[in-house]
Design a protein around this motif. Structure first.
Motif, PDB file in Angstrom:
ATOM      1  N   PHE A 104      -1.955  -7.853  -6.486  1.00  0.00           N
ATOM      2  CA  PHE A 104      -0.815  -8.062  -5.626  1.00  0.00           C
ATOM      3  C   PHE A 104      -1.124  -9.384  -4.567  1.00  0.00           C
ATOM      4  CE2 PHE A 104       1.504  -7.872  -1.597  1.00  0.00           C
ATOM      5  CZ  PHE A 104       2.701  -7.674  -2.106  1.00  0.00           C
ATOM      6  N   THR A 105      -2.257  -9.246  -3.996  1.00  0.00           N
ATOM      7  CA  THR A 105      -2.639 -10.398  -3.112  1.00  0.00           C
ATOM      8  C   THR A 105      -2.803 -11.791  -3.949  1.00  0.00           C
ATOM      9  OG1 THR A 105      -4.072  -8.925  -1.862  1.00  0.00           O
ATOM     10  CG2 THR A 105      -4.483 -11.229  -1.531  1.00  0.00           C
ATOM     11  N   GLU A 106      -3.218 -11.820  -4.894  1.00  0.00           N
ATOM     12  CA  GLU A 106      -3.345 -12.882  -5.897  1.00  0.00           C
ATOM     13  C   GLU A 106      -1.938 -13.472  -6.222  1.00  0.00           C
ATOM     14  OE1 GLU A 106      -5.257 -14.376  -9.958  1.00  0.00           O
ATOM     15  OE2 GLU A 106      -5.529 -12.435  -9.299  1.00  0.00           O
ATOM     16  N   ILE A 107      -0.957 -12.456  -6.641  1.00  0.00           N
ATOM     17  CA  ILE A 107       0.439 -12.855  -7.060  1.00  0.00           C
ATOM     18  C   ILE A 107       1.020 -13.447  -5.841  1.00  0.00           C
ATOM     19  CG2 ILE A 107       2.649 -11.772  -7.524  1.00  0.00           C
ATOM     20  CD1 ILE A 107       1.008  -9.740  -8.990  1.00  0.00           C
ATOM     21  N   TYR A 108       0.970 -12.888  -4.580  1.00  0.00           N
ATOM     22  CA  TYR A 108       1.577 -13.324  -3.475  1.00  0.00           C
ATOM     23  C   TYR A 108       1.000 -14.985  -2.932  1.00  0.00           C
ATOM     24  CZ  TYR A 108       2.849 -14.181   1.399  1.00  0.00           C
ATOM     25  OH  TYR A 108       3.331 -14.635   2.738  1.00  0.00           O
ATOM     26  N   ALA A 109      -0.303 -14.996  -3.059  1.00  0.00           N
ATOM     27  CA  ALA A 109      -0.705 -16.357  -2.820  1.00  0.00           C
ATOM     28  C   ALA A 109      -0.272 -17.318  -3.765  1.00  0.00           C
ATOM     29  CB  ALA A 109      -2.459 -16.051  -3.027  1.00  0.00           C
ATOM     30  N   PHE A 110      -0.109 -17.064  -5.307  1.00  0.00           N
ATOM     31  CA  PHE A 110       0.373 -17.933  -6.107  1.00  0.00           C
ATOM     32  C   PHE A 110       1.725 -18.294  -5.682  1.00  0.00           C
ATOM     33  CE2 PHE A 110       2.381 -18.997 -10.010  1.00  0.00           C
ATOM     34  CZ  PHE A 110       1.543 -19.896 -10.443  1.00  0.00           C
ATOM     35  N   ASP A 111       2.667 -17.266  -5.517  1.00  0.00           N
ATOM     36  CA  ASP A 111       4.133 -17.569  -5.097  1.00  0.00           C
ATOM     37  C   ASP A 111       4.367 -18.260  -4.008  1.00  0.00           C
ATOM     38  OD1 ASP A 111       4.462 -15.615  -7.461  1.00  0.00           O
ATOM     39  OD2 ASP A 111       5.208 -14.049  -6.357  1.00  0.00           O
ATOM     40  N   ARG A 112       3.444 -18.310  -2.767  1.00  0.00           N
ATOM     41  CA  ARG A 112       3.495 -18.830  -1.862  1.00  0.00           C
ATOM     42  C   ARG A 112       3.394 -20.659  -2.000  1.00  0.00           C
ATOM     43  NH1 ARG A 112      -0.019 -17.156   3.338  1.00  0.00           N
ATOM     44  NH2 ARG A 112       0.819 -19.009   3.910  1.00  0.00           N
ATOM     45  N   ASN A 143       8.364 -10.344   1.366  1.00  0.00           N
ATOM     46  CA  ASN A 143       9.234  -9.226   1.079  1.00  0.00           C
ATOM     47  C   ASN A 143       9.337  -9.031  -0.274  1.00  0.00           C
ATOM     48  OD1 ASN A 143      11.471  -7.346   1.749  1.00  0.00           O
ATOM     49  ND2 ASN A 143      12.582  -9.158   1.244  1.00  0.00           N
ATOM     50  N   GLN A 144      10.018 -10.009  -1.083  1.00  0.00           N
ATOM     51  CA  GLN A 144      10.381  -9.914  -2.384  1.00  0.00           C
ATOM     52  C   GLN A 144       9.327  -9.565  -3.317  1.00  0.00           C
ATOM     53  OE1 GLN A 144      13.134 -10.649  -4.060  1.00  0.00           O
ATOM     54  NE2 GLN A 144      14.158 -10.917  -2.214  1.00  0.00           N
ATOM     55  N   ASP A 145       7.870  -9.931  -3.073  1.00  0.00           N
ATOM     56  CA  ASP A 145       6.757  -9.470  -3.755  1.00  0.00           C
ATOM     57  C   ASP A 145       6.643  -7.897  -3.519  1.00  0.00           C
ATOM     58  OD1 ASP A 145       6.495 -11.807  -5.276  1.00  0.00           O
ATOM     59  OD2 ASP A 145       4.877 -12.529  -4.164  1.00  0.00           O
ATOM     60  N   CYS A 146       6.619  -7.751  -2.113  1.00  0.00           N
ATOM     61  CA  CYS A 146       6.512  -6.035  -1.790  1.00  0.00           C
ATOM     62  C   CYS A 146       7.156  -5.055  -2.465  1.00  0.00           C
ATOM     63  CB  CYS A 146       6.475  -5.830  -0.581  1.00  0.00           C
ATOM     64  SG  CYS A 146       4.946  -6.427   0.448  1.00  0.00           S
ATOM     65  N   VAL A 147       8.519  -5.589  -2.493  1.00  0.00           N
ATOM     66  CA  VAL A 147       9.688  -4.463  -2.999  1.00  0.00           C
ATOM     67  C   VAL A 147       9.551  -4.673  -4.450  1.00  0.00           C
ATOM     68  CG1 VAL A 147      10.979  -4.416  -0.964  1.00  0.00           C
ATOM     69  CG2 VAL A 147      11.432  -5.964  -2.719  1.00  0.00           C
ATOM     70  N   VAL A 171      -3.241  -5.229   2.291  1.00  0.00           N
ATOM     71  CA  VAL A 171      -1.890  -4.852   2.141  1.00  0.00           C
ATOM     72  C   VAL A 171      -1.299  -4.247   3.271  1.00  0.00           C
ATOM     73  CG1 VAL A 171      -0.340  -3.196   0.780  1.00  0.00           C
ATOM     74  CG2 VAL A 171      -2.116  -4.722  -0.566  1.00  0.00           C
ATOM     75  N   LEU A 172      -2.378  -3.614   4.046  1.00  0.00           N
ATOM     76  CA  LEU A 172      -1.700  -3.103   5.277  1.00  0.00           C
ATOM     77  C   LEU A 172      -1.609  -4.038   6.214  1.00  0.00           C
ATOM     78  CD1 LEU A 172      -4.557  -0.178   5.421  1.00  0.00           C
ATOM     79  CD2 LEU A 172      -2.131   0.087   5.639  1.00  0.00           C
ATOM     80  N   ARG A 173      -2.192  -5.074   6.426  1.00  0.00           N
ATOM     81  CA  ARG A 173      -1.881  -6.209   7.306  1.00  0.00           C
ATOM     82  C   ARG A 173      -0.813  -7.122   6.874  1.00  0.00           C
ATOM     83  NH1 ARG A 173      -8.246  -8.727   8.270  1.00  0.00           N
ATOM     84  NH2 ARG A 173      -8.676  -7.135  10.146  1.00  0.00           N
ATOM     85  N   LEU A 214       0.310   5.048   0.553  1.00  0.00           N
ATOM     86  CA  LEU A 214      -0.764   4.909   1.379  1.00  0.00           C
ATOM     87  C   LEU A 214      -1.285   6.185   2.290  1.00  0.00           C
ATOM     88  CD1 LEU A 214       0.465   1.278   3.050  1.00  0.00           C
ATOM     89  CD2 LEU A 214      -1.621   1.745   1.666  1.00  0.00           C
ATOM     90  N   MET A 215      -0.005   6.904   2.457  1.00  0.00           N
ATOM     91  CA  MET A 215      -0.407   8.091   3.232  1.00  0.00           C
ATOM     92  C   MET A 215      -1.240   8.971   2.311  1.00  0.00           C
ATOM     93  SD  MET A 215       0.561   9.013   6.186  1.00  0.00           S
ATOM     94  CE  MET A 215       0.238  10.547   5.852  1.00  0.00           C
ATOM     95  N   LEU A 216      -1.038   9.185   1.079  1.00  0.00           N
ATOM     96  CA  LEU A 216      -1.851  10.083   0.025  1.00  0.00           C
ATOM     97  C   LEU A 216      -3.179   9.315  -0.067  1.00  0.00           C
ATOM     98  CD1 LEU A 216       0.677  10.269  -3.066  1.00  0.00           C
ATOM     99  CD2 LEU A 216       0.391  11.898  -1.239  1.00  0.00           C
ATOM    100  N   ASP A 217      -3.305   8.184  -0.029  1.00  0.00           N
ATOM    101  CA  ASP A 217      -4.640   7.399   0.004  1.00  0.00           C
ATOM    102  C   ASP A 217      -5.372   7.544   1.037  1.00  0.00           C
ATOM    103  OD1 ASP A 217      -3.832   6.996  -2.748  1.00  0.00           O
ATOM    104  OD2 ASP A 217      -3.586   4.830  -2.556  1.00  0.00           O
ATOM    105  N   ILE A 218      -4.873   7.577   2.133  1.00  0.00           N
ATOM    106  CA  ILE A 218      -5.566   7.950   3.420  1.00  0.00           C
ATOM    107  C   ILE A 218      -6.054   9.168   3.496  1.00  0.00           C
ATOM    108  CG2 ILE A 218      -5.237   8.204   6.013  1.00  0.00           C
ATOM    109  CD1 ILE A 218      -3.040   5.957   6.109  1.00  0.00           C
ATOM    110  N   ALA A 219      -5.244  10.206   2.975  1.00  0.00           N
ATOM    111  CA  ALA A 219      -5.406  11.567   2.961  1.00  0.00           C
ATOM    112  C   ALA A 219      -6.825  11.895   2.013  1.00  0.00           C
ATOM    113  CB  ALA A 219      -4.358  12.460   2.611  1.00  0.00           C
ATOM    114  N   THR A 220      -6.902  10.973   0.741  1.00  0.00           N
ATOM    115  CA  THR A 220      -7.769  11.427  -0.179  1.00  0.00           C
ATOM    116  C   THR A 220      -9.064  10.514   0.094  1.00  0.00           C
ATOM    117  OG1 THR A 220      -6.843   9.767  -1.612  1.00  0.00           O
ATOM    118  CG2 THR A 220      -6.052  12.038  -1.982  1.00  0.00           C
ATOM    119  N   GLY A 221      -8.947   9.651   0.924  1.00  0.00           N
ATOM    120  CA  GLY A 221      -9.961   8.702   1.251  1.00  0.00           C
ATOM    121  C   GLY A 221     -10.197   7.570   0.659  1.00  0.00           C
TER     122      GLY A 221
END
Length: 370
Positions: A58-66, A94-98, A321-323, A359-366
């Motif tokens: 996702f980070t790579e996709i967004y950097a390319f789209d920019r 926003n577009q890439d996130c959703v 992604v959190l940032r 993210l909530m699930l992944d925080i809970a599972t570590g």
């Protein structure tokens, strides 16, 4: 160039919203990544790898789209080209996130909900029952995913038995269906994206709480371990300091006991003791985690994510992604949602709820943490 990045062509519809003209590669990518998530559902280790790769891509996709996305000329008043470029950047994020993470996770969560294998978290119930808070958010989210009618919806237009009284009907709007616009002329409709409003407001608070608790506990554990491993320090503790040390050691090791005093004062006391004996040194904003802001207010989610210390505790794929989601210079969702800010994008979109739930699930599972 990776095979999942491509030059996106955007245009605007009659309402001024961005529309992707060539979504086919995106749809193919989403189907493949969704299938990977579903295939590893019962294998936490393998699914963690899938999620980390997805977030990294996702980070790579967004950097390319920019750099490469074809974006229509925005309409409005701009002080300079820099301000116009910033609007483009946030719009594309926003577009890439959703359209990527939001769509993939929502589809995955829908499949899990239909299978009956839903993960409901058991959170703290001391004073405030946060498990109830989480369930409230999840029910709202699941109702939208599964097209389950929720509570009554007030229909603005129509006739009722009593003049001036609106008709009450059991209905809710979903993607692609027409929804009435309050105050609009009869028959005037728009196409609205799906929303789970309660979940949108609840999940950021729970994510903030989960990350805060983890960072605080990481420093407390360091204090306990370093103090307990050095007899010279342990024997030098004053009575009040020793009592606090043993109280927190008991809570960590035995898993029993609750903090009933002022939480921030206790965290400050732990830091002061650790600093006094050279156990805790302020690196990357560790002291800010324990002390809070000036005046003792808790750090906000944006504050925490900006700390260098946080970057030593959270996997870089998740931190990026959190940032993107909560950083002040990016989407800044926590503040926009909490304060009902006017915005150039729909921060209530269900895609954001899907990402936050995962993210909530992944925080809970570590999975979020190193």
């Amino acid at each position: 160039m990776s095979d999942y990045v491509y030059v996106k062509q955007y245009t605007t519809n009659q309402y001024g919203s961005l529309v992707l003209c060539n979504p086919e590669p995106l749809d193919e990518y989403n189907r493949e990544r969704y299938a990977r998530l579903l295939a590893t559902h019962k294998n936490p280790e393998e699914q963690r790898k899938v999620k980390l790769r997805l977030l990294s891509e996702f980070t790579e996709i967004y950097a390319f789209d920019r750099e490469h996305a074809v974006y229509p000329e925005p309409f409005g008043y701009f002080e300079d080209e820099e301000e116009k470029a910033e609007l483009r950047r946030i719009s594309l994020l926003n577009q890439d996130c959703v359209n990527y993470l939001g769509a993939i996770f929502a589809e995955y969560h829908t499949a899990i909900a239909r299978s009956g294998e839903v993960q409901l978290l058991e959170l703290s119930s001391f004073v405030v029952d946060f498990s109830e808070v989480f369930r409230t958010a999840y029910i709202d989210y699941a109702c939208v995913l599964l097209n389950v009618p929720k509570q009554v919806h007030i229909k603005i237009h129509g006739e009722s038995d009593e003049p001036g009284k609106p008709i009450i009907e059991e209905s809710i709007a979903y993607t692609g269906k027409k929804i009435s616009v309050p105050g609009a002329e009869k028959g005037k409709n728009v196409i609205g994206p799906p929303h789970a409003v309660s979940a949108t407001y609840i999940f950021p608070a729970l994510i903030e709480q989960g990350l805060t608790q983890y960072l605080e506990n990481s420093i407390i554990s360091k204090w306990l371990d370093e103090t307990g491993n050095q007899w010279k320090i342990l024997s030098a503790l004053e009575e009040k300091e020793r009592n606090l040390y043993h109280a927190f050691k008991w809570m960590r090791d035995v898993g029993d006991g609750k903090i009933s005093g002022d939480r921030r004062k206790m965290l400050k006391a732990i830091w002061d003791i650790g600093e006094k004996y050279g156990v805790l040194i302020n690196r990357g904003g560790m002291k800010n985690v324990m002390y809070g802001k000036h005046g003792g207010d808790d750090l906000t989610l944006g504050d925490m994510l900006a700390l260098d210390y946080t970057a030593t505790q959270i996997r870089p794929e998740y931190l990026a992604v959190l940032r993107f989601l909560f950083g002040r210079k990016d989407l800044n969702l926590r503040n926009k949602i909490a304060h009902g800010d006017r915005s150039t994008f729909d921060y209530l979109h269900l895609g954001y709820v899907a990402i936050m739930y995962q993210l909530m699930l992944d925080i809970a599972t570590g999975d979020v943490f190193i």
